[in-house]
Design an enzyme around this catalytic site. Structure first.
Site, PDB file in Angstrom:
ATOM      1  N   TYR A 157      26.659  43.689  31.399  1.00  0.00           N
ATOM      2  CA  TYR A 157      28.020  43.306  31.781  1.00  0.00           C
ATOM      3  C   TYR A 157      29.088  44.313  31.358  1.00  0.00           C
ATOM      4  O   TYR A 157      29.766  44.900  32.185  1.00  0.00           O
ATOM      5  CB  TYR A 157      28.360  41.921  31.216  1.00  0.00           C
ATOM      6  N   PRO A 181      30.186  35.200  40.113  1.00  0.00           N
ATOM      7  CA  PRO A 181      29.808  34.253  41.163  1.00  0.00           C
ATOM      8  C   PRO A 181      30.976  33.340  41.548  1.00  0.00           C
ATOM      9  O   PRO A 181      31.902  33.129  40.766  1.00  0.00           O
ATOM     10  CB  PRO A 181      28.694  33.416  40.518  1.00  0.00           C
ATOM     11  N   HIS A 184      31.166  36.647  34.596  1.00  0.00           N
ATOM     12  CA  HIS A 184      29.792  36.369  34.201  1.00  0.00           C
ATOM     13  C   HIS A 184      29.428  36.724  32.752  1.00  0.00           C
ATOM     14  O   HIS A 184      28.421  36.253  32.238  1.00  0.00           O
ATOM     15  CB  HIS A 184      28.862  37.122  35.152  1.00  0.00           C
ATOM     16  N   SER A 217      18.749  32.885  42.925  1.00  0.00           N
ATOM     17  CA  SER A 217      18.929  31.970  41.821  1.00  0.00           C
ATOM     18  C   SER A 217      19.008  30.532  42.307  1.00  0.00           C
ATOM     19  O   SER A 217      19.678  30.232  43.291  1.00  0.00           O
ATOM     20  CB  SER A 217      20.217  32.310  41.086  1.00  0.00           C
TER      21      SER A 217
END
Length: 625
Positions: free
Chosen positions: A106, A119, A342, A553
């Protein structure tokens, strides 16, 4: 764009083989009892790595990799030394992976968080189509989040269980009052929830203008829905101008560019104070202008792009602070959802929060509202210099390029849900993943590296590992499925075998025995030891294995929602799904700049694959199985 990723791009969301059950418990005492993430054995990982390569690399590459792995594993060799280093690290830290993962996956990642990392979640469409409905719902939503926050603050959040094992609850404590902060080479995350005086305000953004809204009374009680509604009305009527500079769009830029613009922006004290107020806020509420009208059939896909990027600088992309961990998005046209940054958390804690909030908004409000006058929400001021104006224009251009490049298709697969795989005693997740493998194979006549995220929350501070859905068994099934020479009974046997293999890999992954984070750990250990990079990480096979044409996912929720995210490879797909009892919500993304990929085609192939798999199972006599 091209993306060279030898490090794995996270799409960390959770596979739940069984739904976690909840038992009330105190957070800290519970955390102490959690086991530490294990370091798998070197031999096991090398063997399993070879098995995952078999369906995706050619024989010549595979035999070369076998040689490299044999060399790597030699007694007293490089592999053994790095393995010992990892084991030492595991003894000394609470979790040998979590800090490394946060940084490499990240904070060091320099692509924009928009599309490439954060997301979005599309919630069921709401019944209103005016500002009163929008404000009313926003007020209820804020009250619902504050209700959930009370459980976090009091440490009364029920502990989750998976397969009888307690799960780490740490991520719940990271999502409120936190924010990502850009850096010139590496970002950081600030969390104000644990300060001696934690924040009591949220930020509300409307027409690109940010406001601080205090959500607690002086006695510490949260504002009621009616009070919140009145405050939101004040925000609305103080931000009617639609020609304001979209300062928030700066957060959508490439991270180094934004880091530079950020340092420039906060030189000014007014700007610095305004930015700090956003970073400290409990969460952000984005009151969006209506998006272009589309047919009911296309609504979910349009809502998905609204949640992922806002639709471009002409629409709502400036109505965000993309670094904020949690942003709830409520459109004047009834569209509703959220997006999250995220770095601090995966999908499941976010989904638990959503499920709680959605239930809360359905309740009728029973609280009598005290008739006390409330202060005016404070508008955040920004002094826009010519240089900042230039940065905003550049960010707008880049955002619009991203918007035009992202292709998203959301489908509600209405033919069946978890019910069908369950009647055939198959894991619904494994069944859906085999559908994806079949859809991809039918489109491209080859198998590809596939990422499905698995939760490591059985372990203290656990994040994710990878379930590699493309296996020798899945390859055997997809190749046989359309082979006229194969009998149905043989195809069913191969499907069952592929589903079982996926189920077994999932179990292995959630128990800390998958290969990807271990390989990453060995690689990072080599970097830390300042030794030369082992050849297995410079190998073509390693690059192929980490080029995920399918990044997937499962994010199950009680709410009839769907999460969505961008692809992680320029020629790849992002696929997220929420399997409900009798239908499945799918979000499929691809890049328009790649001629070979098409989200709508993939979604259609996926529907066909799942229907064909059901037909196969139902047309094969049970007696023979």
């Amino acid at each position: 764009f091209t993306r060279k990723r030898s490090l794995v791009k996270p799409c960390g969301r959770l596979v739940r083989p069984v739904a976690p059950t909840r038992i009330p418990g105190r957070y800290l005492s519970h955390q102490e009892g959690l086991p530490k993430l294990p370091v798998p054995s070197l031999q096991q990982t090398c063997e399993r790595y070879l098995a995952t390569l078999e369906p995706i690399v050619d024989e010549e590459e595979l035999s070369h990799t076998k040689e490299l792995l044999a060399e790597f594993q030699k007694a007293g060799g490089v592999g053994e030394r790095l393995q010992k280093g990892l084991e030492r690290r595991a003894r000394k830290t609470e979790n040998w992976l979590s800090d490394w993962w946060l940084t490499t996956a990240y904070l060091d990642y320099r692509m924009p968080v928009v599309v490439h990392s954060s997301p979005g979640v599309v919630l069921p469409r709401l019944e209103f189509s005016d500002r009163q409905g929008q404000m009313r719902f926003a007020a209820k939503l804020i009250a619902g989040v504050l209700d959930f926050k009370t459980m976090i603050d009091n440490e009364t959040l029920p502990v989750e269980y998976l397969g009888g094992k307690q799960l780490c609850m740490n991520q719940y404590y990271q999502v409120l009052s936190s924010c990502r902060v850009p850096g010139l080479k590496r970002d950081s995350v600030v969390n104000h929830a644990h300060r001696s005086r934690p924040p009591t305000h949220i930020t509300v953004v409307h027409n690109f203008q940010f406001f601080v809204l205090d959500v607690y009374n002086s006695d510490g009680t949260p504002l009621t829905v009616d009070q919140l509604y009145m405050q939101l009305e004040k925000v609305w009527s103080s931000s009617l101008q639609t020609n304001k500079e979209p300062i928030g769009i700066l957060t959508s830029n490439q991270r180094n560019s934004w880091g530079k613009a950020y340092n420039n922006l906060i030189k000014d004290k007014t700007n610095k104070d305004s930015v700090r107020a956003i970073q400290k806020s409990i969460f952000t509420v984005c009151l969006d202008a209506p998006m272009p009208c589309v047919s009911d059939e296309l609504y979910h896909s349009r809502a998905a792009v609204q949640m992922l990027h806002g639709g471009g600088s002409r629409w709502n992309s400036g109505n965000r602070w993309f670094d904020k961990t949690l942003q709830f998005i409520i459109g004047e046209d009834g569209s509703c959802g959220l997006m999250y940054e995220h770095a601090p958390a995966e999908g499941p804690p976010i989904v638990s929060l959503i499920d709680h909030v959605v239930e809360y908004t359905k309740k009728s409000e029973m609280v009598r509202t005290p008739m006390v006058p409330l202060p005016m929400p404070q508008k955040l001021r920004f002094n826009i210099t010519p240089e900042i104006k230039k940065d905003i224009e550049k960010a707008k251009q880049n955002m619009n390029i991203m918007v035009h490049d992202l292709d998203v298709k959301v489908i509600v697969f209405s033919h069946f849900g978890k019910n069908v795989p369950k009647t055939h005693k198959m894991s619904p997740d494994a069944f859906i993943q085999m559908g994806l493998q079949l859809a991809y194979y039918r489109m491209y006549q080859r198998c590809c590296a596939t990422y499905e995220s698995a939760s490591l929350r059985m372990f203290k501070l656990g994040r994710t590992d990878t379930i590699r859905s493309c296996s020798i068994d899945s390859a055997n099934f997809v190749k046989a499925m359309d082979d006229p020479a194969k009998q149905k009974i043989e195809k069913v046997t191969l499907l069952e075998k592929a589903v079982k293999a996926h189920r077994a890999y999932t179990d292995m992954a959630i128990h800390g025995q998958a290969i990807d984070r271990h390989l990453l750990g060995l690689k990072l250990q080599a970097i830390e030891d300042l030794t030369s990079m082992p050849e297995i990480f410079m190998d073509t096979s390693y690059a192929v294995a980490n080029h995920y044409n399918l990044s997937t996912s499962q994010v199950p929720a009680k709410t009839d929602c769907v999460m969505c995210f961008g692809p992680v490879a320029p020629d790849g797909y992002g696929v997220c799904y929420n399997p409900m009892a009798e239908h499945i919500n799918f979000a499929v993304s691809a890049f328009n700049s790649c001629n070979e990929t098409n989200a709508a085609h993939m979604a259609q192939r996926l529907e066909e694959a799942l229907l064909d798999m059901r037909m196969l199972l139902e047309s094969t006599p049970k007696a023979k199985l």
